[in-house]
Design an enzyme around this catalytic site. Structure first.
Site, PDB file in Angstrom:
ATOM      1  N   CYS A 107       0.831  -1.214   0.000  1.00 41.90           N
ATOM      2  CA  CYS A 107       0.000   0.000   0.000  1.00 41.90           C
ATOM      3  C   CYS A 107       0.863   1.261   0.000  1.00 41.90           C
ATOM      4  O   CYS A 107       0.365   2.359  -0.244  1.00 41.90           O
ATOM      5  CB  CYS A 107      -0.943   0.004   1.186  1.00 41.90           C
ATOM      6  SG  CYS A 107      -2.030  -1.409   1.166  1.00 41.90           S
ATOM      7  N   HIS A 241      -2.355   7.187   3.634  1.00 41.52           N
ATOM      8  CA  HIS A 241      -3.005   5.993   3.068  1.00 41.52           C
ATOM      9  C   HIS A 241      -4.397   5.860   3.677  1.00 41.52           C
ATOM     10  O   HIS A 241      -4.568   5.916   4.899  1.00 41.52           O
ATOM     11  CB  HIS A 241      -2.137   4.766   3.377  1.00 41.52           C
ATOM     12  CG  HIS A 241      -2.759   3.474   2.965  1.00 41.52           C
ATOM     13  ND1 HIS A 241      -3.428   3.319   1.771  1.00 41.52           N
ATOM     14  CD2 HIS A 241      -2.823   2.265   3.593  1.00 41.52           C
ATOM     15  CE1 HIS A 241      -3.862   2.075   1.679  1.00 41.52           C
ATOM     16  NE2 HIS A 241      -3.523   1.415   2.769  1.00 41.52           N
ATOM     17  N   ASN A 271     -10.237   0.859   1.265  1.00 43.86           N
ATOM     18  CA  ASN A 271      -8.781   0.834   1.123  1.00 43.86           C
ATOM     19  C   ASN A 271      -8.437   0.368  -0.298  1.00 43.86           C
ATOM     20  O   ASN A 271      -8.694  -0.785  -0.645  1.00 43.86           O
ATOM     21  CB  ASN A 271      -8.218  -0.124   2.180  1.00 43.86           C
ATOM     22  CG  ASN A 271      -6.721  -0.294   2.097  1.00 43.86           C
ATOM     23  OD1 ASN A 271      -6.098   0.078   1.110  1.00 43.86           O
ATOM     24  ND2 ASN A 271      -6.143  -0.871   3.133  1.00 43.86           N
TER      25      ASN A 271
HETATM   26  N1  ACO Z   1     -18.326  -7.066  10.917  1.00 41.40           N
HETATM   27  C1  ACO Z   1     -18.665  -7.384  12.185  1.00 41.40           C
HETATM   28  N2  ACO Z   1     -17.789  -7.822  13.089  1.00 41.40           N
HETATM   29  C2  ACO Z   1     -16.520  -7.948  12.684  1.00 41.40           C
HETATM   30  C3  ACO Z   1     -16.084  -7.639  11.395  1.00 41.40           C
HETATM   31  C4  ACO Z   1     -17.057  -7.183  10.483  1.00 41.40           C
HETATM   32  N3  ACO Z   1     -16.763  -6.856   9.209  1.00 41.40           N
HETATM   33  N4  ACO Z   1     -14.759  -7.864  11.308  1.00 41.40           N
HETATM   34  C5  ACO Z   1     -14.354  -8.298  12.506  1.00 41.40           C
HETATM   35  N5  ACO Z   1     -15.414  -8.349  13.347  1.00 41.40           N
HETATM   36  C6  ACO Z   1     -15.462  -8.769  14.739  1.00 41.40           C
HETATM   37  C7  ACO Z   1     -14.308  -9.672  15.107  1.00 41.40           C
HETATM   38  O1  ACO Z   1     -14.614 -11.012  14.757  1.00 41.40           O
HETATM   39  C8  ACO Z   1     -14.252  -9.472  16.593  1.00 41.40           C
HETATM   40  O2  ACO Z   1     -15.270 -10.241  17.189  1.00 41.40           O
HETATM   41  P1  ACO Z   1     -15.020 -10.945  18.629  1.00 41.40           P
HETATM   42  O3  ACO Z   1     -14.757  -9.793  19.577  1.00 41.40           O
HETATM   43  O4  ACO Z   1     -16.297 -11.648  18.856  1.00 41.40           O
HETATM   44  O5  ACO Z   1     -13.818 -11.804  18.428  1.00 41.40           O
HETATM   45  C9  ACO Z   1     -14.632  -8.003  16.769  1.00 41.40           C
HETATM   46  O6  ACO Z   1     -15.295  -7.623  15.555  1.00 41.40           O
HETATM   47  C10 ACO Z   1     -13.457  -7.095  16.987  1.00 41.40           C
HETATM   48  O7  ACO Z   1     -12.462  -7.393  16.020  1.00 41.40           O
HETATM   49  P2  ACO Z   1     -11.130  -6.594  15.968  1.00 41.40           P
HETATM   50  O8  ACO Z   1     -10.250  -7.161  14.901  1.00 41.40           O
HETATM   51  O9  ACO Z   1     -10.574  -6.480  17.354  1.00 41.40           O
HETATM   52  O10 ACO Z   1     -11.668  -5.152  15.535  1.00 41.40           O
HETATM   53  P3  ACO Z   1     -10.873  -3.813  15.425  1.00 41.40           P
HETATM   54  O11 ACO Z   1     -11.548  -2.779  16.212  1.00 41.40           O
HETATM   55  O12 ACO Z   1      -9.394  -4.008  15.616  1.00 41.40           O
HETATM   56  O13 ACO Z   1     -11.088  -3.416  13.899  1.00 41.40           O
HETATM   57  C11 ACO Z   1      -9.961  -3.468  11.786  1.00 41.40           C
HETATM   58  C12 ACO Z   1     -10.633  -4.286  12.874  1.00 41.40           C
HETATM   59  C13 ACO Z   1     -10.978  -2.540  11.175  1.00 41.40           C
HETATM   60  C14 ACO Z   1      -9.441  -4.423  10.714  1.00 41.40           C
HETATM   61  C15 ACO Z   1      -8.816  -2.644  12.410  1.00 41.40           C
HETATM   62  O14 ACO Z   1      -8.006  -3.453  13.220  1.00 41.40           O
HETATM   63  C16 ACO Z   1      -7.976  -2.002  11.349  1.00 41.40           C
HETATM   64  O15 ACO Z   1      -8.415  -1.139  10.614  1.00 41.40           O
HETATM   65  N6  ACO Z   1      -6.705  -2.412  11.253  1.00 41.40           N
HETATM   66  C17 ACO Z   1      -5.843  -1.893  10.219  1.00 41.40           C
HETATM   67  C18 ACO Z   1      -6.099  -2.724   9.026  1.00 41.40           C
HETATM   68  C19 ACO Z   1      -5.518  -2.106   7.802  1.00 41.40           C
HETATM   69  O16 ACO Z   1      -5.361  -0.907   7.699  1.00 41.40           O
HETATM   70  N7  ACO Z   1      -5.235  -2.967   6.853  1.00 41.40           N
HETATM   71  C20 ACO Z   1      -4.772  -2.584   5.600  1.00 41.40           C
HETATM   72  C21 ACO Z   1      -3.342  -2.195   5.605  1.00 41.40           C
HETATM   73  S1  ACO Z   1      -2.381  -3.004   4.507  1.00 41.40           S
HETATM   74  C22 ACO Z   1      -3.131  -2.941   3.101  1.00 41.40           C
HETATM   75  O17 ACO Z   1      -3.669  -1.908   2.801  1.00 41.40           O
HETATM   76  C23 ACO Z   1      -3.185  -4.167   2.218  1.00 41.40           C
END
Ligand code: ACO
Length: 314
Positions: A107, A241, A271
């Site tokens: 990215c 980003h 993204n």
């Molecule tokens: N809908 C509903 N629930 C969901 C979803 C969804 N789409 N996705 C995950 N959950 C649930 C999980 O299963 C978890 O449930 P549990 O508590 O019962 O286990 C709960 O939500 C919390 O999950 P987390 O992963 O802790 O949620 P978080 O608040 O960390 O958000 C996210 C997740 C949005 C992915 C965040 O961590 C994030 O944005 N990270 C950065 C990711 C990123 O930027 N990636 C791209 C960079 S690299 C590239 O661009 C290729």
């Protein structure tokens, strides 16, 4: 190095969060509050066509024709061509005859391409370099995995840079940590492969990426300002980003900057990997938000883990 044109092209198909509720255990509310994303765009199978359109728009915006382009860099993580390079395919579509190549800086690919372009321009052999970021992360995602597929969208975005202007400053970093974010190709039908490797869509430890993104963007921007002898408050636009609104907010509050200096469009595109920074840049450029002489900080992060940050004068 100076930016003289920007362009972008996004798919027509818009998929709102509510559409995803139909086949995933997710909700519009969860996606909006955890990421800021409201909808994303998904292409129909013609990424190279989108990329060519973005390139044409950037050249038109620069007031150049394709024969004025001396070198062409395509940033792409994934596309339907294993070979040739996607840049060669796009080159044919736009009628370019200059040398071209693909890079994969995840990215952060746009910032890596910019740094390469800056170095190539400084060598003195080229006058105008075209950069095209063409990305289809929707084809790497597992559409049964709500933790990843809701985050991504497809797009192509481009710019033309030329000699002149003030020298930008770059800060790049890579650390080998494929466990945090990866997808695997198959070994084809090679009878000698003993790894047993099979295609595996992208998986990601979202929380690790989140922490890495916030700390690296904050540190990189601070370090670039220190090198430049520039106060962070003097930066006019922070173009980061577009992965998650909470990441942007966390970086913004750590740098004590006002909301209007951190533009975003991830709510409409999700993204889009390395296309996200030039896509936002094009929107801001065409809206007349960016003024000549203003200072821009760019920062992007992705698989690797990889970061690229840049301080430049528009
Ligand atoms: N809908 C509903 N629930 C969901 C979803 C969804 N789409 N996705 C995950 N959950 C649930 C999980 O299963 C978890 O449930 P549990 O508590 O019962 O286990 C709960 O939500 C919390 O999950 P987390 O992963 O802790 O949620 P978080 O608040 O960390 O958000 C996210 C997740 C949005 C992915 C965040 O961590 C994030 O944005 N990270 C950065 C990711 C990123 O930027 N990636 C791209 C960079 S690299 C590239 O661009 C290729």
């Amino acid at each position: 190095m100076q930016f003289i044109g920007t362009g972008s092209a996004t798919p027509e198909l818009i998929i709102k969060n509510t559409e995803l509720e139909r086949f995933l255990d997710t909700s519009d509310e969860w996606i909006r509050t955890r990421t800021g994303i409201e909808e994303r765009r998904i292409h129909d199978g013609n990424l190279e066509g989108l990329a060519a359109e973005a390139a044409r728009r950037a050249m038109e915006n620069a007031g150049l024709s394709v024969s004025d382009i001396d070198f062409f860099i395509c940033s792409t993580v994934y596309n339907r061509f294993m070979t040739p390079a996607l840049s060669c395919v796009i080159q044919g579509l736009i009628g370019a005859g200059c040398p071209c190549l693909d890079i994969n800086g995840a990215c952060a690919g746009f910032v890596y391409a910019l740094e390469m372009a800056d170095a190539y321009l400084a060598r003195g052999h080229y006058q105008n370099i075209l950069i095209v970021c063409a990305e289809e992360p929707t084809r790497m995602a597992d559409w049964t995995n709500r933790a990843t597929c809701v985050l991504f969208g497809d797009a192509a975005a481009a710019c033309v840079v030329t000699k002149g202007g003030r020298d930008p400053l770059f800060r790049m970093h890579t650390a080998s940590n494929p466990e945090v974010l990866h997808g695997y190709n198959t070994a084809g039908n090679c009878p000698y492969d003993k790894s047993g490797r099979v295609y595996e869509p992208m998986t990601m430890n979202g929380q690790e990426v989140y922490k890495f993104a916030v700390s690296s963007a904050t540190e990189d921007i601070r370090a670039l300002c220190e090198t430049a002898g520039l106060a962070i408050d003097h930066i006019d636009h922070f173009i980061l980003h577009q992965a998650n609104l909470r990441i942007l907010e966390a970086v913004r509050t750590r740098l004590h900057q006002p909301v209007e200096k951190f533009p975003h469009n991830l709510e409409h595109y999700g993204n889009t990997s390395s296309a996200s920074v030039p896509l936002l840049l094009d929107e801001l450029n065409r809206a007349g938000v960016l003024k000549r002489g203003e200072t821009i900080a760019m920062s992007a992060f992705g698989a690797g883990l990889t970061t690229g940050a840049c301080l430049l004068t528009w």
